[in-house]
Design an enzyme around this catalytic site. Structure first.
Site, mmCIF file in Angstrom:
data_model
loop_
_atom_site.group_PDB
_atom_site.id
_atom_site.type_symbol
_atom_site.label_atom_id
_atom_site.label_comp_id
_atom_site.label_asym_id
_atom_site.label_seq_id
_atom_site.Cartn_x
_atom_site.Cartn_y
_atom_site.Cartn_z
ATOM 1 N N ASP A 45 0.774 -1.061 -0.260
ATOM 2 C CA ASP A 45 -0.023 -0.049 -0.146
ATOM 3 C C ASP A 45 0.872 1.309 0.075
ATOM 4 O O ASP A 45 1.724 1.629 1.072
ATOM 5 C CB ASP A 45 -1.064 0.264 1.257
ATOM 6 C CG ASP A 45 -1.729 1.175 1.103
ATOM 7 O OD1 ASP A 45 -3.177 1.008 0.986
ATOM 8 O OD2 ASP A 45 -1.459 2.232 1.638
ATOM 9 N N TYR A 50 3.425 9.717 -0.686
ATOM 10 C CA TYR A 50 4.527 9.294 0.111
ATOM 11 C C TYR A 50 5.864 9.529 -0.583
ATOM 12 O O TYR A 50 6.905 9.256 0.235
ATOM 13 C CB TYR A 50 4.323 7.629 0.426
ATOM 14 C CG TYR A 50 2.795 7.404 1.181
ATOM 15 C CD1 TYR A 50 2.292 8.210 1.847
ATOM 16 C CD2 TYR A 50 2.464 5.922 1.210
ATOM 17 C CE1 TYR A 50 0.987 7.882 2.292
ATOM 18 C CE2 TYR A 50 1.370 5.776 1.651
ATOM 19 C CZ TYR A 50 0.639 6.543 2.258
ATOM 20 O OH TYR A 50 -0.515 6.212 2.902
ATOM 21 N N LYS A 75 -2.603 5.849 -4.324
ATOM 22 C CA LYS A 75 -3.667 6.729 -4.277
ATOM 23 C C LYS A 75 -3.447 7.965 -4.982
ATOM 24 O O LYS A 75 -2.212 8.451 -4.936
ATOM 25 C CB LYS A 75 -3.749 7.020 -2.797
ATOM 26 C CG LYS A 75 -3.607 5.640 -1.812
ATOM 27 C CD LYS A 75 -4.018 6.082 -0.418
ATOM 28 C CE LYS A 75 -3.533 4.670 0.449
ATOM 29 N NZ LYS A 75 -2.050 4.734 0.910
ATOM 30 N N HIS A 108 -7.375 9.692 -2.028
ATOM 31 C CA HIS A 108 -6.643 9.586 -0.788
ATOM 32 C C HIS A 108 -7.596 10.428 0.371
ATOM 33 O O HIS A 108 -7.786 9.667 1.464
ATOM 34 C CB HIS A 108 -5.348 10.221 -0.912
ATOM 35 C CG HIS A 108 -4.396 9.724 0.248
ATOM 36 N ND1 HIS A 108 -3.095 9.603 -0.136
ATOM 37 C CD2 HIS A 108 -4.470 9.567 1.354
ATOM 38 C CE1 HIS A 108 -2.224 9.346 1.126
ATOM 39 N NE2 HIS A 108 -3.096 9.070 2.079
HETATM 40 P P1 NDP Z 1 0.866 1.804 11.915
HETATM 41 O O1 NDP Z 1 -0.367 1.317 12.468
HETATM 42 O O2 NDP Z 1 1.098 0.528 10.595
HETATM 43 O O3 NDP Z 1 1.993 1.932 12.636
HETATM 44 C C1 NDP Z 1 3.322 1.896 12.273
HETATM 45 C C2 NDP Z 1 4.260 2.270 13.503
HETATM 46 O O4 NDP Z 1 4.206 1.170 14.332
HETATM 47 C C3 NDP Z 1 5.796 2.370 12.896
HETATM 48 O O5 NDP Z 1 6.239 3.487 13.980
HETATM 49 C C4 NDP Z 1 6.183 1.211 13.406
HETATM 50 O O6 NDP Z 1 7.716 1.359 13.725
HETATM 51 C C5 NDP Z 1 5.501 0.678 14.676
HETATM 52 N N1 NDP Z 1 5.394 -0.900 14.618
HETATM 53 C C6 NDP Z 1 4.938 -1.695 13.405
HETATM 54 N N2 NDP Z 1 5.211 -2.916 13.884
HETATM 55 C C7 NDP Z 1 5.066 -2.863 15.388
HETATM 56 C C8 NDP Z 1 5.507 -3.932 16.118
HETATM 57 N N3 NDP Z 1 5.069 -5.149 15.826
HETATM 58 N N4 NDP Z 1 5.727 -3.420 17.539
HETATM 59 C C9 NDP Z 1 6.008 -2.269 17.825
HETATM 60 N N5 NDP Z 1 5.610 -1.172 16.853
HETATM 61 C C10 NDP Z 1 5.670 -1.512 15.583
HETATM 62 O O7 NDP Z 1 0.596 3.229 11.031
HETATM 63 P P2 NDP Z 1 0.825 3.530 9.411
HETATM 64 O O8 NDP Z 1 0.239 5.050 9.563
HETATM 65 O O9 NDP Z 1 1.972 3.259 9.036
HETATM 66 O O10 NDP Z 1 -0.613 2.713 8.800
HETATM 67 C C11 NDP Z 1 -0.212 1.608 8.119
HETATM 68 C C12 NDP Z 1 -0.406 1.951 6.501
HETATM 69 O O11 NDP Z 1 -1.538 2.613 6.418
HETATM 70 C C13 NDP Z 1 0.507 3.078 6.200
HETATM 71 O O12 NDP Z 1 2.136 2.486 5.999
HETATM 72 C C14 NDP Z 1 -0.038 3.549 4.766
HETATM 73 O O13 NDP Z 1 0.207 2.433 3.776
HETATM 74 C C15 NDP Z 1 -1.750 3.407 5.214
HETATM 75 N N6 NDP Z 1 -2.016 4.947 5.708
HETATM 76 C C16 NDP Z 1 -2.773 5.468 4.737
HETATM 77 C C17 NDP Z 1 -3.394 6.469 5.301
HETATM 78 C C18 NDP Z 1 -4.470 7.470 4.392
HETATM 79 O O14 NDP Z 1 -4.818 8.554 4.797
HETATM 80 N N7 NDP Z 1 -5.041 6.392 3.543
HETATM 81 C C19 NDP Z 1 -2.769 7.368 6.418
HETATM 82 C C20 NDP Z 1 -1.884 6.802 7.255
HETATM 83 C C21 NDP Z 1 -1.529 5.345 6.688
HETATM 84 P P3 NDP Z 1 8.950 0.681 12.920
HETATM 85 O O15 NDP Z 1 8.824 1.053 11.533
HETATM 86 O O16 NDP Z 1 10.192 1.301 13.902
HETATM 87 O O17 NDP Z 1 8.848 -0.918 13.189
#
Ligand code: NDP
Length: 275
Positions: A45, A50, A75, A108
């Protein structure tokens, strides 16, 4: 590991668990996405905003994985809304990804101040007819935005990708989506690390009971609720952790306790305020 697929309202299906690349540094994206593909993720995704579509595309090309085994979402950014700009933005995304088609293209944000999302949505239907997009959907659309699309175009989105985690479950949008056959994609499924989900006793206790991590429990809660999700991690160990969620099941009681954590705990902006 076979990831379950969710059937979409247009006949296509999507792997329920994928990998998101929001905030993945463009310079690191090829390496990180390559690792995710090695771990086993087949659903990616991304988004124009991004800035890392090229890196995603390079990782796909380098992987040698047959295209039909992958599910790729990107998106349309807010300033590309409008018919012609949508066409141009789509072409540019496809080129940056180096693909002949994307599996899912999303508006988006509704960006209500622009008042162009209906126009873009009509263009999305054209793009789908062209075969360069398999499925079309929206993101951050609340009930009024969805109602307007359905009233003015009769084209039902395949998905609505919204902020959703145990502390912010958006019940009104989820119920409307279910009623209209729109699948829910949960972004920020782990609360983006901004909401302290992992410390909540309901999550921590389930993790201890199953010998799993709190993140695995939260991912499992999403899967059992029927959400599509794609947690992001830059760490290979956490990519693996987030993927190892198909060999245990939360009990009905654990599910109910986590569902009761709803706190309207939005961690990002309200969709009416993102323009
Ligand atoms: P998430 O809820 O997936 O959280 C990501 C965070 O959690 C990062 O800081 C990561 O750190 C940490 N993390 C991941 N796995 C673990 C774990 N097992 N234990 C502890 N910490 C963990 O947030 P996102 O915002 O990234 O959401 C996921 C996806 O959704 C995005 O990447 C994007 O593709 C989409 N998205 C879409 C949006 C929209 O407006 N349509 C807005 C925001 C996101 P680390 O990398 O250090 O592991």
């Amino acid at each position: 590991m076979t990831v379950p697929r969710i059937q979409l309202n247009d006949g296509h299906s999507i792997p329920q668990l994928g990998f998101g690349v929001f905030k993945v540094d463009p310079a690191e994206t090829e390496r990180i996405v390559s690792e995710a593909l090695e771990v086993g993720y087949r659903h990616l995704d991304t988004a124009r905003i991004y800035g890392n579509e090229e890196g995603v595309g390079r990782a796909i090309a380098a992987s040698g994985i047959p295209r039909e085994e992958l599910f790729i979402t990107t998106k349309l950014w807010n300033d590309d809304q409008g018919a012609q700009r949508t066409r141009d933005a789509f072409d540019a995304s496809l080129e940056r990804l180096g693909l002949e088609y994307v599996d899912l293209y999303l508006i988006h944000w509704p960006s209500p101040a622009r008042d162009l999302y209906v126009e873009s949505w009509r263009e999305f239907a054209e793009l789908r007819s062209s075969g360069r997009v398999r499925s079309i959907g929206v993101s951050n659309f609340l009930v009024p935005h969805l109602e307007r699309l359905l009233e003015e175009t009769e084209v039902v989105p395949a998905v609505d990708q919204i902020e959703l985690h145990p502390a912010h479950q958006q019940p009104a949008t989820a119920a409307f989506a279910e009623e209209h056959g729109i699948a829910i994609e949960a972004w920020g499924p782990l609360g983006q690390g901004k909401y302290p989900l992992f410390e909540l006793p309901e999550v921590a206790e389930a993790a201890a009971a199953h010998g799993r991590t709190p993140a695995q429990v939260v991912i499992r809660w999403h899967l059992q609720r029927g959400h599509i999700l794609f947690p992001k991690s830059s760490s290979r160990a956490r990519m693996v952790e987030n993927f190892e969620v198909f060999d245990f099941e939360l009990s009905e009681g654990e599910m109910q306790a986590i569902t009761a954590l709803e706190r309207e705990g939005r961690v990002s902006a309200h969709p009416d305020e993102v323009n």
